[in-house]
Structure formats: structure tokens, C-alpha cells
Write an enzyme that holds these catalytic residues in place. Sequence first.
Site, PDB file in Angstrom:
ATOM      1  N   LYS A 205      33.608 -52.489  69.242  1.00 36.55           N
ATOM      2  CA  LYS A 205      33.312 -51.297  70.034  1.00 36.55           C
ATOM      3  C   LYS A 205      34.393 -50.261  69.767  1.00 36.55           C
ATOM      4  O   LYS A 205      35.587 -50.580  69.788  1.00 36.55           O
ATOM      5  CB  LYS A 205      33.276 -51.607  71.527  1.00 36.55           C
ATOM      6  CG  LYS A 205      33.015 -50.347  72.378  1.00 36.55           C
ATOM      7  CD  LYS A 205      33.126 -50.630  73.855  1.00 36.55           C
ATOM      8  CE  LYS A 205      32.929 -49.351  74.677  1.00 36.55           C
ATOM      9  NZ  LYS A 205      33.070 -49.601  76.117  1.00 36.55           N
ATOM     10  N   ASP A 338      26.097 -50.855  81.463  1.00 38.02           N
ATOM     11  CA  ASP A 338      27.516 -50.735  81.819  1.00 38.02           C
ATOM     12  C   ASP A 338      27.825 -51.491  83.108  1.00 38.02           C
ATOM     13  O   ASP A 338      28.653 -51.068  83.919  1.00 38.02           O
ATOM     14  CB  ASP A 338      27.931 -49.276  81.944  1.00 38.02           C
ATOM     15  CG  ASP A 338      29.415 -49.055  81.657  1.00 38.02           C
ATOM     16  OD1 ASP A 338      30.117 -50.032  81.318  1.00 38.02           O
ATOM     17  OD2 ASP A 338      29.881 -47.908  81.780  1.00 38.02           O
TER      18      ASP A 338
END
Length: 423
Positions: A205, A338
Site C-alpha cells: 500500500k 476502511d
Amino acid sequence: MIFRSIAATVALFACAPATAATIVTADRMLDVQTGRYVDNPAILVGNDGRIVSIGNLASMQVPAGTPQIDLPGRTLVPGLIDMHVHFDGTPLIGGYRTLEYTDAFDTVLGVPNARATLHAGFTTVRSLGADNYSDVALRQAIDEGFIEGPRIIAATYALGATGGHCDANTNKPSLARTSPGVADGPQAIRQKVRELRKLGAQLIKVCATGGVFSRNTDPGAQQMTFEELKMAADEAHMLGMKVAAHAHGAEGIKAAIRAGIDTIEHVSFIDDEGIRLAKERGTWLGFDIYNTEYTLAEGAKNGVLPENIEKERQVGTLQRQNFQKAAQAGAKMIFSSDAGIYPHGQNARQFAVMVRFGMTPLEAIRAATLNAARALGRERDVGAIAVGRYGDLVAVVGDPMRDVTVLESPAAVIKGGKLVKAP
């Protein structure tokens, strides 16, 4: 056929040998590949946790005494996939309140968070950032059967720039530290990708722009150069890993797409050019459009700082408008919530918001099944109820093609043919 009671099924399954195959039956099953229901399915899951056959129970050739999980009155959907979670910590403790707790506190909370996610019907997740390699530890403990949780694809530390969204930012020099994921310049990025992989990362990421919950960063501002983003993508791909980019701002989003990043997370300020680029390059977009409601309603009570709540307020409306534009334009979309910004186990609440802002129920479900599996490169493992894929199943009461909110309260969850949650 005569259906066993849920309690009897659980008792039978608990007593069965760990290597025994299992049959799962229900009133109907959603085939996400065709978008149609299959009535009265019987799904045979083999010893390895993968689906052996799907058909009619009466015509199946199975050994006598094979354990059977009967779910009368239920609809089966594939095990759901959330492409963006953070298991360490809790949203109930925010801002400076986190300083009241010891360093390992967040890591310990990963255990109940993982269980809550699995029981919510999410049998596979991507962990897009965790301190102390805690997502690797969770993955190992789950895979070895010590704790309950979904299949985890772990990113470990998010990779970003000094002072950026994924650094540890403070205005107090005596407390200053640099996140282990920080790297500046293409060659430093290359080294960091290799290091994270060595220590357990299965994907990378990167933090291409500022963020909502970081101190002293602007969500719209690009923080990694194109050259840095391209190095991260090229190096990760060479090593067989996918790459996700945290990106709110339009320029950062486009730089990440051009660099070859596989999925863009948040995508808040994407413009028309960005949507066109994403379609041309086949880039997956993951809008986390539910958590705004939680942050604005509960954030202040939980200790979230006023500057972060204000940033969330500014981002949320535009993000939802751009989600609608991207969906209408036919961009490739995935389910990225998220989770961790709101309590784990509430992941499925995002489905209703996705439908509210332009998706059909089937499109929203596919974002968390077929599309997510494709974005992971795991089409042979997860994302559909199909022969050869894992026996990951979620049973709900009602019709998710008419009302996606039924996905918020699974009646039963099966992972790899094993019943992990029953009424």
C-alpha cells in the site's frame, strides 16, 4: 427432504471429523456470475475447504453420514470480501486518547476485530496498513486455527513520504519518530518494498496523497511523485504482489493510475480525466462511502480531533458525488470500507450507501465478491459460489437483490465449509 434444526446441525458438525466433507443446503443461492438465483441448492465442500460440486441433494453421490448444514428459509451469497480494513485499534478511542494505552493495546484488539468481521459475513479481507506487522500475526494465528477470522491479505506498514499521511506526525520534537513504512525517492521505495515483502507483506500500500485522519496533511495534496509510485508498482509486480494507493486528490489519483497501481482507495476528488484513465487502464476504484456517517456522528465523542472531523466533512460529500459519477461511467469498482474508522462488524452497512448513490444491489454485491476477487487476482479461490473455489458462504433472511440491508445481519457464516456462525 427433511431439514435438520440449526442446533442439531451445529452439534453434528462439531462432532464430525475435521477432514470430513460437508454438504450445505438452503432455499436458494445467488449466482453472482449470472446474477440469478438457484433454487434449493446443495453445495458439497471437500476436505480441503473447496467446493466439489453444486447441484441437487437427491442426485449427489456422497458417502452416508456426510455432515450436512441445512439452512431452511435462507438465501446463500458468496463469502464477502472487504478490500480495505485496519484490524489494529478501535475507532472508540481517537485523537490524543490513544496516548492513554500501552503500545500493544491496538494489536490485541485485532483478535476481536477479526472475529467480528468474519461473523459479519466477510470471509476475505485486505489489511491495508497495520503497525508492528500485527496483520501478519493475525493471518498466521487464523490460518493455524488459533483464533477466528477471515482470510487476510496483509500489507503490513503503508509506504509513504516523510511527513506524509502514512508517517507518524507530531509537532512535539521530543516525541518525533519516523514510521517504518517511510521512504523518499525511487531507490528507497524499491528497498522498502523488498523489506516489507521479506517481513510478511502480501501486497503493497502506498500513500499518494494526504489524508483525513493524519495530522497536518491536506487530503487533496499529492505526496509521492510519479517516479516513486511507478517504482512501487513495478517492484511489487515483479515480486508477484498487487499495489493499492491511498489517494484522495485528483492529481495523486491520476499519477497512481498512470504508475500502474492496481486499486485506488478513497478516490474522493477524482475528476472526469481520472475516471477515463481508470477505465482505460483497468484500474479498480474503492470508495469508502459509509464511514463518513459514523465519523460525523460519533467522532467527537470518541476523541477525534476537530481538524480531522472538518476534513471528513469536506471530503464526504464530494466523494459520494464522484462515486455516483464513476459508477454511471462504468468504472471498475470494488468494496473498500476502511473498517477501523468505524467499528468492525459493521462493514455491510456500506452496501446500502452504495445503492443509494447509484449502484444496483447486484452491482454492490459484485463489488464485494466477483470484482474484489478479480482485483485480488484470486478468481480461483474466492468471490463466487463455484466449483473449485473455497466454500465461503453467507446465509441471509430475505432477498439481497431487492434489499441489500439484509446483508447487515447474516443468519449464518461458513468459511471453507466450516460453520463459524449460526443463529
